[in-house]
Design an enzyme around this catalytic site. Structure first.
Site, PDB file in Angstrom:
ATOM      1  N   LYS A 181      89.807  15.553 -33.922  1.00  0.00           N
ATOM      2  CA  LYS A 181      89.394  16.040 -32.593  1.00  0.00           C
ATOM      3  C   LYS A 181      87.914  16.433 -32.614  1.00  0.00           C
ATOM      4  CE  LYS A 181      94.092  17.395 -31.400  1.00  0.00           C
ATOM      5  NZ  LYS A 181      95.123  18.409 -31.227  1.00  0.00           N
ATOM      6  N   GLN A 207      95.336  24.761 -32.222  1.00  0.00           N
ATOM      7  CA  GLN A 207      96.255  23.777 -32.791  1.00  0.00           C
ATOM      8  C   GLN A 207      97.607  24.427 -33.105  1.00  0.00           C
ATOM      9  OE1 GLN A 207      95.573  20.542 -32.944  1.00  0.00           O
ATOM     10  NE2 GLN A 207      97.491  19.961 -33.925  1.00  0.00           N
ATOM     11  N   ASP A 228      94.716  21.574 -23.084  1.00  0.00           N
ATOM     12  CA  ASP A 228      96.028  21.057 -23.504  1.00  0.00           C
ATOM     13  C   ASP A 228      97.005  21.058 -22.323  1.00  0.00           C
ATOM     14  OD1 ASP A 228      96.340  20.260 -26.221  1.00  0.00           O
ATOM     15  OD2 ASP A 228      96.198  22.346 -26.896  1.00  0.00           O
TER      16      ASP A 228
END
Ligand code: GUN
Length: 287
Positions: free
Chosen positions: A53, A97, A120
């Site tokens: 990422k 994460q 997200d």
């Protein structure tokens, strides 16, 4: 019949070129888009995802802030850091994460991310916005899958779609996006009685369980589109998905490989969401 392969690397390359152009335009106007990525602990799979990422940001002109914390980080330390990032005007997207170490309440952490920076799309406000048909951010993996349908002109209106898996990250938002596109959606999971009976009637199957061979050839309707979100290791340690690729590709009309299918699309859509967040922030500054 041999299925057409949906190439996530090729599609990502096209979409990332657009991301890079939008990032350059924002930077030229004095606001480089920025993503903050937080990793807590040393889960090896998470380390790989996070590294990819951060690299994708660097490769496409986004600014990235990478915080790597030991597994001993306390929940309140993490919440304090999120508060700083929520208030940092150079950070437009924040990603923590998952999974987090057990002593940290992930729900509380996700809720602590400002909805406008929740790239997200996991917090309650964003999940609710998706459910009510006005999404601010579409969760990256299901969003990437929708882009794959679009790129290959796979018709969803009126299609029977089966989603295998009910996670908040993939299964549930995937079902919502398919529903929004006019599909008739069935969500299946580990307690489903006869999965094969449902998948045999499906025009589209999305497998997101983390279990190898959850979908095999005789469970698939000829010509169906099969999307594999799984990321597993086979007996030789080789990366593989949830679908028996070798068998299913002989029956399906379209299929995604693992690796090189959904994986790169997830990261691409994270970049897209971050760009959108930055564009909205710039627009708000001008209003
Ligand atoms: N862990 C597995 N997939 C994801 C994802 O899409 N976002 C975050 N934050 N964590 C994950």
């Amino acid at each position: 019949m041999t299925a057409q392969i949906i190439d996530g690397n090729a599609l990502s390359k096209t979409l990332r070129a657009d991301v890079a152009a939008r990032a350059a335009a924002l930077t030229a106007r004095g606001q480089q888009p920025g993503l903050a990525v937080i990793l807590v602990g040393d889960n090896p799979a998470s380390e790989v995802y996070v590294r990819n990422k951060v690299k994708a940001c660097q490769d496409n002109g986004l600014h990235s802030v990478f915080d790597r914390f030991p597994a001993t980080l306390t929940e309140s330390e993490l919440l304090t850091r999120l508060d700083d990032l929520n208030n940092d005007p150079n950070v437009h997207g924040i990603l923590v994460q998952l999974p987090l170490p057990k002593h940290i309440d992930s729900h509380k952490v996700i809720e602590a991310i400002a909805p406008a920076k929740d790239v997200d799309g996991f917090n309650v406000e964003n999940a609710g916005a998706l459910m009510t048909g006005k999404p601010l951010f579409r969760p990256c993996t299901p969003y990437g899958v929708m882009k794959m349908f679009e790129a290959h002109n796979i018709a969803l209106e009126g299609a029977n779609a089966v989603v295998i898996g009910r996670s908040n990250i993939v299964g549930k938002p995937m079902a919502m996006l398919l529903l929004e596109a006019g599909a008739t959606v069935t969500i299946t999971h580990s307690k489903t009685r006869d999965l094969a009976a449902l998948t045999r009637n499906a025009d589209v199957v999305v497998a997101a369980t983390g279990r190898r061979n959850i979908l095999i050839a005789d469970m698939v309707k000829p010509g169906a589109t099969v999307i594999d979100v799984g990321m597993n290791r086979d007996d030789n340690g080789k990366l593989c998905g949830d679908v028996d690729f070798a068998g299913v590709k002989e029956v399906a009309g379209f299929i995604t490989p693992v690796p090189g299918g959904v994986g790169p699309m997830t990261i691409t859509m994270l970049l897209v969401n971050t760009i959108e967040a930055a564009e909205r922030a710039m627009q708000q500054d001008r209003d």
